[in-house]
Scaffold this motif. Sequence first.
Motif, PDB file in Angstrom:
ATOM      1  N   LYS A   1       1.115  -0.969   0.491  1.00 59.44           N
ATOM      2  CA  LYS A   1      -0.018   0.290   0.202  1.00 59.44           C
ATOM      3  C   LYS A   1       1.185   1.012  -0.060  1.00 59.44           C
ATOM      4  O   LYS A   1       0.321   1.814  -0.690  1.00 59.44           O
ATOM      5  CB  LYS A   1      -0.669   0.213   1.218  1.00 59.44           C
ATOM      6  CG  LYS A   1      -2.086  -0.975   1.000  1.00 59.44           C
ATOM      7  CD  LYS A   1      -2.757  -0.796   2.746  1.00 59.44           C
ATOM      8  CE  LYS A   1      -4.283  -2.041   2.227  1.00 59.44           C
ATOM      9  NZ  LYS A   1      -5.274  -1.803   3.915  1.00 59.44           N
ATOM     10  N   CYS A   2       2.114   1.519   0.916  1.00 61.34           N
ATOM     11  CA  CYS A   2       2.891   1.936   0.774  1.00 61.34           C
ATOM     12  C   CYS A   2       3.677   2.964  -0.466  1.00 61.34           C
ATOM     13  O   CYS A   2       3.681   3.386  -0.862  1.00 61.34           O
ATOM     14  CB  CYS A   2       3.975   1.756   2.250  1.00 61.34           C
ATOM     15  SG  CYS A   2       4.804   3.478   1.688  1.00 61.34           S
ATOM     16  N   VAL A   3       4.060   1.594  -1.373  1.00 61.26           N
ATOM     17  CA  VAL A   3       4.480   2.109  -2.507  1.00 61.26           C
ATOM     18  C   VAL A   3       3.570   2.135  -4.011  1.00 61.26           C
ATOM     19  O   VAL A   3       3.560   3.223  -4.783  1.00 61.26           O
ATOM     20  CB  VAL A   3       5.178   0.725  -2.723  1.00 61.26           C
ATOM     21  CG1 VAL A   3       5.846   0.847  -4.508  1.00 61.26           C
ATOM     22  CG2 VAL A   3       6.401   0.345  -2.038  1.00 61.26           C
ATOM     23  N   SER A   4       2.355   1.674  -2.993  1.00 63.69           N
ATOM     24  CA  SER A   4       1.759   2.318  -4.824  1.00 63.69           C
ATOM     25  C   SER A   4       0.679   3.352  -4.358  1.00 63.69           C
ATOM     26  O   SER A   4       0.820   4.024  -5.147  1.00 63.69           O
ATOM     27  CB  SER A   4       0.404   1.329  -4.873  1.00 63.69           C
ATOM     28  OG  SER A   4      -1.313   1.840  -4.753  1.00 63.69           O
ATOM     29  N   PHE A   5       0.812   3.675  -2.984  1.00 63.63           N
ATOM     30  CA  PHE A   5       0.901   5.656  -2.839  1.00 63.63           C
ATOM     31  C   PHE A   5       1.888   5.773  -3.321  1.00 63.63           C
ATOM     32  O   PHE A   5       1.786   7.277  -3.717  1.00 63.63           O
ATOM     33  CB  PHE A   5       0.769   5.753  -1.132  1.00 63.63           C
ATOM     34  CG  PHE A   5       0.608   7.631  -0.495  1.00 63.63           C
ATOM     35  CD1 PHE A   5      -0.982   7.566  -0.985  1.00 63.63           C
ATOM     36  CD2 PHE A   5       1.560   7.563   0.078  1.00 63.63           C
ATOM     37  CE1 PHE A   5      -0.782   9.056  -0.832  1.00 63.63           C
ATOM     38  CE2 PHE A   5       0.814   9.141  -0.463  1.00 63.63           C
ATOM     39  CZ  PHE A   5       0.156   9.979  -0.441  1.00 63.63           C
ATOM     40  N   GLY A   6       2.691   5.585  -2.932  1.00 66.50           N
ATOM     41  CA  GLY A   6       3.786   6.681  -3.439  1.00 66.50           C
ATOM     42  C   GLY A   6       4.210   6.987  -5.272  1.00 66.50           C
ATOM     43  O   GLY A   6       4.427   7.976  -5.538  1.00 66.50           O
ATOM     44  N   ILE A   7       3.898   5.681  -5.891  1.00 67.40           N
ATOM     45  CA  ILE A   7       3.348   5.259  -6.990  1.00 67.40           C
ATOM     46  C   ILE A   7       2.994   6.822  -7.065  1.00 67.40           C
ATOM     47  O   ILE A   7       3.044   7.968  -8.772  1.00 67.40           O
ATOM     48  CB  ILE A   7       3.619   4.622  -7.898  1.00 67.40           C
ATOM     49  CG1 ILE A   7       5.095   4.025  -7.752  1.00 67.40           C
ATOM     50  CG2 ILE A   7       3.698   4.545  -8.750  1.00 67.40           C
ATOM     51  CD1 ILE A   7       5.051   2.166  -8.254  1.00 67.40           C
TER      52      ILE A   7
END
Length: 157
Positions: free
Chosen positions: A86-92
């Motif tokens: 979820k963190c990586v998705s938000f970052g992108i």
Amino acid sequence: MTSFENRRQAGEAHERRVSDEFRIRGWTVDAWGQAILSEPIRRAISRTRWAHFPDLVAVRDGDLVAIDAKDRISSADTGRYAISQKCVSFGIQFIAAFGVPIFYVLGNLGVLTPHEVLAYGTAGTRGLGGSYYLVNGRLAHQFDDVFGHPVQRDEAA
């Protein structure tokens, strides 16, 4: 002290360390994201996708970056980092929406971007904390290579 309180204190200490590392390299750095908000707002945000907003913002010579300081996410046994999907998705999505790069600064000051985690990581098993990408620690960049070496200042004035 609760487990959450221990994690919060460790996270805040890591953010201070990362901020100090930026400052000695000539960056201006400030708290951003949930750290600057009141507790009721932080609780509400924690239930949204905005819970993964970066911790810090830094600038040097006009270069603006967002920093997500991540401590306590590496495994001494495997040498891998575990970063929330979820963190990586938000970052992108953050990068696409705002055009500001995000860097994850890990407990050992290794540095990865959301795109690198997505490209290099493998999906780990879903645990109580959710789904994670597992990334080999050797793939992280050195802090100095990404953000520069400490600035030598003349002591004589």
